[in-house]
Design an enzyme around this catalytic site. Structure first.
Site, PDB file in Angstrom:
ATOM      1  CG  HIS B  66       6.359   7.598  12.835  1.00  5.93           C
ATOM      2  ND1 HIS B  66       5.513   7.735  11.882  1.00  5.93           N
ATOM      3  CD2 HIS B  66       6.176   8.267  13.569  1.00  5.93           C
ATOM      4  CE1 HIS B  66       4.808   8.593  12.212  1.00  5.93           C
ATOM      5  NE2 HIS B  66       4.858   9.266  13.384  1.00  5.93           N
ATOM      6  CD  GLU B  69       7.144   4.448  10.350  1.00  6.42           C
ATOM      7  OE1 GLU B  69       7.546   5.161   9.524  1.00  6.42           O
ATOM      8  OE2 GLU B  69       5.911   4.768  10.697  1.00  6.42           O
ATOM      9  NE  ARG B 124       2.384   6.814  15.240  1.00 12.21           N
ATOM     10  CZ  ARG B 124       2.266   7.244  14.088  1.00 12.21           C
ATOM     11  NH1 ARG B 124       2.273   6.229  13.235  1.00 12.21           N
ATOM     12  NH2 ARG B 124       1.567   8.218  13.828  1.00 12.21           N
ATOM     13  CD  GLU B 267       3.344   5.900   5.508  1.00 14.92           C
ATOM     14  OE1 GLU B 267       3.946   4.668   5.740  1.00 14.92           O
ATOM     15  OE2 GLU B 267       3.098   6.845   6.014  1.00 14.92           O
TER      16      GLU B 267
END
Lengths: 99, 306
Positions: B66, B69, B124, B267
């Site tokens: 993504h 990020e 993204r 994450e």
């Protein structure tokens, strides 16, 4: 280049499962053009959502009408992005003489 | 790479240069493999860390699928340097690399990453146009052949979680699929996202627990405990569907179904209020703490052959 002037990132906190479901419903409100940075998981975890400037008033009214607690996590996204860009540029300038 | 500034964010060309420098500096340890091309023709570079042998059991780490990020690509760069620096110095890593290979894909979605630098910081998805729609791109973490098309992914090209026309439609995904299948000996696969501080294992598309749930759960606990030992960053852990939400077509559901037992997705941190625009001064602490968790997973994989 897409800019984000006036976009805010809201952090929404649900008190219970029912409120969580109300936030989940917002994911389907396509017309608001919400961008969920951190989606609905559980009551203990807040939801972060980027709200475009044109939807801000509607979204805040909606949250207040449902008694959903929120705080403004990022006041103006573009300001932060500009700061990030400046930081990258200044770091690059500092790095040049070393190279 | 000694003068590479890991404490700031870098453009794609800077990261590509970094990769080439790391290879040049460590010719007996690091090589670059181009596993394919993105839709816009950018190379999909994977750094291979190997001390020899053929088709050794291997560990995969990817960052940046993504594109927005940014802390993940920055951490991936740091990990690559760390692996090169620690080999021969850190006994645990050295033992792993004496028997296994490590593959690191730092910029897994290069078109998206370029777009975040030049057009839309919040992008993204991939950048392939969708026929019949003005909306561009597919969520490459919904494009894998694992519950593809099920709940927890969108069929609307304008959605941030658009799954794509069919599984593996995105070259960024298909290239990994082909590489993993042709390699055939991956034992761990770690896909890194940000943010929200979680360490997750399969499944995302079904509530059926994986057969190795107990082991994956215990290892996740060990990994996040190690991670927290550095700065106290608190992580949650569990299966994707139970910890976040239902998500079909996800990366590690596919890798697990391919037989790669130690499949995890991270994450990374945002301990504060910055989300995807985590300040650059957070990069090194994030990478350092994540490295401890990665080492826990890699070490367990090394010590528990299957």
């Amino acid at each position: 280049k897409e800019t984000f002037e006036g976009h805010q990132v809201l952090r929404i906190t649900a008190k219970d499962e029912a409120q969580l479901a109300l936030i989940k419903d917002m994911e389907e409100m396509v017309h608001l053009q919400l961008d969920f940075w951190r989606g609905v998981t559980d009551v203990a975890t807040p939801v972060d959502v980027r709200v475009p400037f044109h939807s801000l008033q509607s979204v805040k009214r909606h949250l207040e009408s449902l008694e959903l607690e929120y705080l403004v996590m990022i006041q103006d996204l573009q300001v932060m992005l500009d700061e990030e860009k400046l930081e990258m540029e200044s770091a690059a300038r500092v790095a040049e003489p070393r190279n | 790479t000694e003068s590479f500034d890991f404490s700031r964010y870098h453009t794609i060309s800077e990261i590509y240069s970094f990769q080439d420098m790391l290879v040049a500096e460590n010719p007996n340890l690091v090589s670059k493999i181009v596993i394919g091309q993105s839709y816009q023709g950018r190379p999909l570079n994977v750094l291979k860390f190997s001390t020899g042998g053929t088709n050794r059991p291997a560990i995969w780490i990817d960052t940046g699928i993504h594109s927005r990020e940014w802390v993940t690509q920055a951490s991936g760069t740091w990990f690559a340097k760390k692996i090169a620096s620690d080999y021969g110095r850190d006994s645990a890593l050295t033992a792993i690399l004496d028997k296994m290979d490590i593959f690191v894909e730092i910029v897994t979605n290069p078109d998206g990453f370029y777009f975040t630098h030049n057009s839309n910081r919040m992008w993204r998805k991939t950048r392939k146009p969708n026929p019949g729609s003005s909306c561009v791109g597919v969520d490459p973490n919904r494009n894998w052949d694992a519950g593809f098309g099920g709940a927890g992914a969108s069929g609307n090209p304008c959605s941030e979680t658009y799954r794509g026309e069919k599984a593996h439609s995105e070259p960024e995904v298909k290239s990994i699929v082909d590489f993993v299948k042709s390699h055939g000996n991956f034992k761990a696969f770690v896909s890194i996202h940000s943010y929200s501080q979680m360490l997750l294992y399969p499944y995302g598309y079904t509530t059926t627990p994986v057969k190795d749930q107990a082991e994956l759960h215990n290892l996740a606990n060990k990994a996040i405990t190690d991670l927290a030992s550095l700065y106290g960053t608190r992580y949650r852990y569990g299966s994707i569907i139970n910890t976040i939400y239902q998500a079909s077509g996800g990366t590690i559901d596919w890798t697990y179904n391919q037989g790669i037992k130690y499949s995890y997705t991270f994450e990374l941190r945002d301990t504060g209020r910055y989300g995807f625009i985590l300040p650059a001064n957070q990069i090194i602490p994030t990478a350092q703490e994540t490295w401890l968790a990665l080492m826990a997973i890699m070490d367990h994989t090394f010590k528990n052959p299957y």
